[in-house]
Design an enzyme around this catalytic site. Structure first.
Site, PDB file in Angstrom:
ATOM      1  N   SER A 146       0.864  -1.190   0.000  1.00 17.54           N
ATOM      2  CA  SER A 146       0.000   0.000   0.000  1.00 17.54           C
ATOM      3  C   SER A 146       0.898   1.237   0.000  1.00 17.54           C
ATOM      4  O   SER A 146       2.092   1.142   0.341  1.00 17.54           O
ATOM      5  CB  SER A 146      -0.835  -0.005   1.286  1.00 17.54           C
ATOM      6  OG  SER A 146      -1.454   1.245   1.506  1.00 17.54           O
ATOM      7  N   TYR A 159      -2.067  -1.099  10.206  1.00 21.51           N
ATOM      8  CA  TYR A 159      -2.070  -1.200   8.747  1.00 21.51           C
ATOM      9  C   TYR A 159      -0.685  -0.829   8.202  1.00 21.51           C
ATOM     10  O   TYR A 159      -0.121  -1.542   7.368  1.00 21.51           O
ATOM     11  CB  TYR A 159      -3.151  -0.283   8.173  1.00 21.51           C
ATOM     12  CG  TYR A 159      -3.428  -0.502   6.711  1.00 21.51           C
ATOM     13  CD1 TYR A 159      -4.189  -1.582   6.289  1.00 21.51           C
ATOM     14  CD2 TYR A 159      -2.925   0.369   5.747  1.00 21.51           C
ATOM     15  CE1 TYR A 159      -4.451  -1.794   4.937  1.00 21.51           C
ATOM     16  CE2 TYR A 159      -3.180   0.173   4.405  1.00 21.51           C
ATOM     17  CZ  TYR A 159      -3.947  -0.912   3.993  1.00 21.51           C
ATOM     18  OH  TYR A 159      -4.205  -1.112   2.660  1.00 21.51           O
TER      19      TYR A 159
HETATM   20  N1  LIG Z   1      -8.543  -0.118  -2.001  1.00 24.52           N
HETATM   21  C1  LIG Z   1      -7.459   0.559  -1.712  1.00 24.52           C
HETATM   22  O1  LIG Z   1      -7.427   1.783  -1.783  1.00 24.52           O
HETATM   23  C2  LIG Z   1      -6.217  -0.132  -1.263  1.00 24.52           C
HETATM   24  C3  LIG Z   1      -5.043   0.621  -1.194  1.00 24.52           C
HETATM   25  C4  LIG Z   1      -3.868   0.003  -0.799  1.00 24.52           C
HETATM   26  C5  LIG Z   1      -3.877  -1.332  -0.502  1.00 24.52           C
HETATM   27  N2  LIG Z   1      -5.031  -2.042  -0.563  1.00 24.52           N
HETATM   28  C6  LIG Z   1      -4.983  -3.454  -0.240  1.00 24.52           C
HETATM   29  O2  LIG Z   1      -5.558  -4.188  -1.288  1.00 24.52           O
HETATM   30  C7  LIG Z   1      -6.023  -5.427  -0.793  1.00 24.52           C
HETATM   31  C8  LIG Z   1      -7.439  -5.636  -1.280  1.00 24.52           C
HETATM   32  O3  LIG Z   1      -8.256  -4.624  -0.714  1.00 24.52           O
HETATM   33  P1  LIG Z   1      -9.582  -4.095  -1.412  1.00 24.52           P
HETATM   34  O4  LIG Z   1      -9.499  -2.632  -1.454  1.00 24.52           O
HETATM   35  O5  LIG Z   1      -9.847  -4.862  -2.644  1.00 24.52           O
HETATM   36  O6  LIG Z   1     -10.621  -4.449  -0.251  1.00 24.52           O
HETATM   37  P2  LIG Z   1     -11.981  -5.257  -0.277  1.00 24.52           P
HETATM   38  O7  LIG Z   1     -12.485  -5.170   1.120  1.00 24.52           O
HETATM   39  O8  LIG Z   1     -12.839  -4.790  -1.393  1.00 24.52           O
HETATM   40  O9  LIG Z   1     -11.518  -6.749  -0.607  1.00 24.52           O
HETATM   41  C9  LIG Z   1     -10.760  -7.513   0.290  1.00 24.52           C
HETATM   42  C10 LIG Z   1     -11.200  -8.952   0.190  1.00 24.52           C
HETATM   43  O10 LIG Z   1     -10.390  -9.722   1.091  1.00 24.52           O
HETATM   44  C11 LIG Z   1     -11.226 -10.621   1.784  1.00 24.52           C
HETATM   45  N3  LIG Z   1     -10.657 -10.975   3.075  1.00 24.52           N
HETATM   46  C12 LIG Z   1     -10.596 -10.198   4.185  1.00 24.52           C
HETATM   47  N4  LIG Z   1     -10.061 -10.897   5.189  1.00 24.52           N
HETATM   48  C13 LIG Z   1      -9.753 -12.122   4.708  1.00 24.52           C
HETATM   49  C14 LIG Z   1      -9.175 -13.271   5.282  1.00 24.52           C
HETATM   50  N5  LIG Z   1      -8.808 -13.310   6.559  1.00 24.52           N
HETATM   51  N6  LIG Z   1      -9.009 -14.353   4.496  1.00 24.52           N
HETATM   52  C15 LIG Z   1      -9.401 -14.344   3.200  1.00 24.52           C
HETATM   53  N7  LIG Z   1      -9.960 -13.275   2.610  1.00 24.52           N
HETATM   54  C16 LIG Z   1     -10.134 -12.178   3.358  1.00 24.52           C
HETATM   55  C17 LIG Z   1     -12.556  -9.893   1.929  1.00 24.52           C
HETATM   56  O11 LIG Z   1     -13.619 -10.799   2.178  1.00 24.52           O
HETATM   57  C18 LIG Z   1     -12.659  -9.165   0.610  1.00 24.52           C
HETATM   58  O12 LIG Z   1     -13.348  -9.937  -0.356  1.00 24.52           O
HETATM   59  C19 LIG Z   1      -5.855  -5.362   0.715  1.00 24.52           C
HETATM   60  O13 LIG Z   1      -4.670  -6.030   1.088  1.00 24.52           O
HETATM   61  C20 LIG Z   1      -5.748  -3.883   0.981  1.00 24.52           C
HETATM   62  O14 LIG Z   1      -5.045  -3.601   2.156  1.00 24.52           O
HETATM   63  C21 LIG Z   1      -6.207  -1.468  -0.943  1.00 24.52           C
END
Ligand SMILES: NC(=O)c1ccc[n+]([C@@H]2O[C@H](COP(=O)([O-])OP(=O)(O)OC[C@H]3O[C@@H](n4cnc5c(N)ncnc54)[C@H](O)[C@@H]3O)[C@@H](O)[C@H]2O)c1
Length: 261
Positions: A146, A159
């Site tokens: 991230s 985080y």
């Molecule tokens: N969206 C952003 O702006 C952003 C920015 C930087 C990093 N990220 C990272 O991207 C990744 C995906 O995030 P996103 O934005 O798509 O979020 P999201 O909440 O839309 O999707 C995350 C998915 O992970 C699943 N999940 C959560 N805990 C879990 C577990 N213990 N085991 C298996 N699955 C699990 C959830 O059910 C969900 O389907 C994460 O690691 C997040 O930290 C997101």
């Protein structure tokens, strides 16, 4: 349809939402067979439906697993192997934000949960997928770090710790496995419009998350949130093997946010 991923097998954690779903759609469009992992079946089924509706023809395996449970991680790897016999690409992506609070107020049990999923979940994924790729003498891994893994973010001590750790593990795994034909990179997204980010804006302004989002993007040089499909394209590129010498890097994808501070 000819595609970069024809006959290739890719495992995606967090495949039931957001960035994992966007990558799944992109990879499926390019011919991949997918093993989609998530803690909830509901989201996985919705992802599969979207892929089917798009007309992509690859096989799709849906697996529920909690990535913070090592036995469950072993299971999603072995069930993928039973079905497909190999793993060409791995998007080690599932993660959560945790609750926003000043460090002195940060709930220790939430700290543990964020570390268990974002840090240990990524470690377990690496630990159990890398031997498969080593045996194959090839493979591409993308971990999800991230902006909070390369820069400071307010009120998100767990985080930030977990995502800096993902960046560190990416570099360590890359130097250990490069000689086996394996590349391990990480992406460092800025705010991308997914359920997780909507949840984050709701923590800032529970009554009007869209105003919180508008306020937030003022600071971004691109003056907007990222779109999940923009991440899907980058992940597909990194997993495609088009640039195998690209290894051990953490790639920001954030509208130049991390370059600014
Ligand atoms: N969206 C952003 O702006 C952003 C920015 C930087 C990093 N990220 C990272 O991207 C990744 C995906 O995030 P996103 O934005 O798509 O979020 P999201 O909440 O839309 O999707 C995350 C998915 O992970 C699943 N999940 C959560 N805990 C879990 C577990 N213990 N085991 C298996 N699955 C699990 C959830 O059910 C969900 O389907 C994460 O690691 C997040 O930290 C997101």
């Amino acid at each position: 349809m000819a595609g970069r991923f024809n006959n290739k097998v890719v495992v995606i954690t967090g495949g039931g939402s957001g960035l994992g779903r966007a990558a799944a759609l992109q990879l499926a469009a390019e011919g991949a067979h997918l093993s989609l992992v998530d803690i909830k079946m509901e989201g996985l089924e919705a992802t599969k439906q979207q892929i089917t509706d798009s007309g992509a023809a690859g096989e799709i395996l849906l697996l529920t697993a909690d990535v913070s449970d090592e036995a469950a991680v072993q299971r999603y790897v072995s069930e993928t192997m039973e079905r497909f016999g190999r793993v060409d690409g791995f998007f080690n992506n599932a993660g959560i934000e945790g609750k926003q609070a000043l460090t002195e107020d940060y709930d220790s049990s939430i700290f543990d949960k964020v570390i268990a999923i974002n840090l240990k979940g990524v470690f377990y994924g690496l630990k159990h997928v890398l031997p498969v790729m080593k045996q194959q003498k090839s493979g591409y891994i993308v971990n999800t770090s991230s902006v909070g893994g390369i820069r400071a973010v307010m009120n998100q001590i767990a985080y930030g710790a977990s995502k800096h750790a993902v960046a560190g593990m990416t570099k360590d795994a890359a130097i250990e496995y490069a000689e086996h034909g394996i590349s391990v990179n990480a992406i460092a997204p800025g705010a991308i419009l997914t359920d997780m980010v909507i949840g984050s804006f709701k923590q800032i302004n529970p009554n009007d998350w869209e105003s919180a989002a508008k306020e937030f993007v003022k600071e971004n040089p691109a003056k907007r949130l990222g779109k999940p499909e923009e991440i899907g394209h980058l992940v597909a590129y990194l997993l495609s093997g088009d640039s195998p010498f690209l290894n051990g890097t953490i790639i920001p994808i954030d509208g130049a946010q991390s370059a600014k501070y």
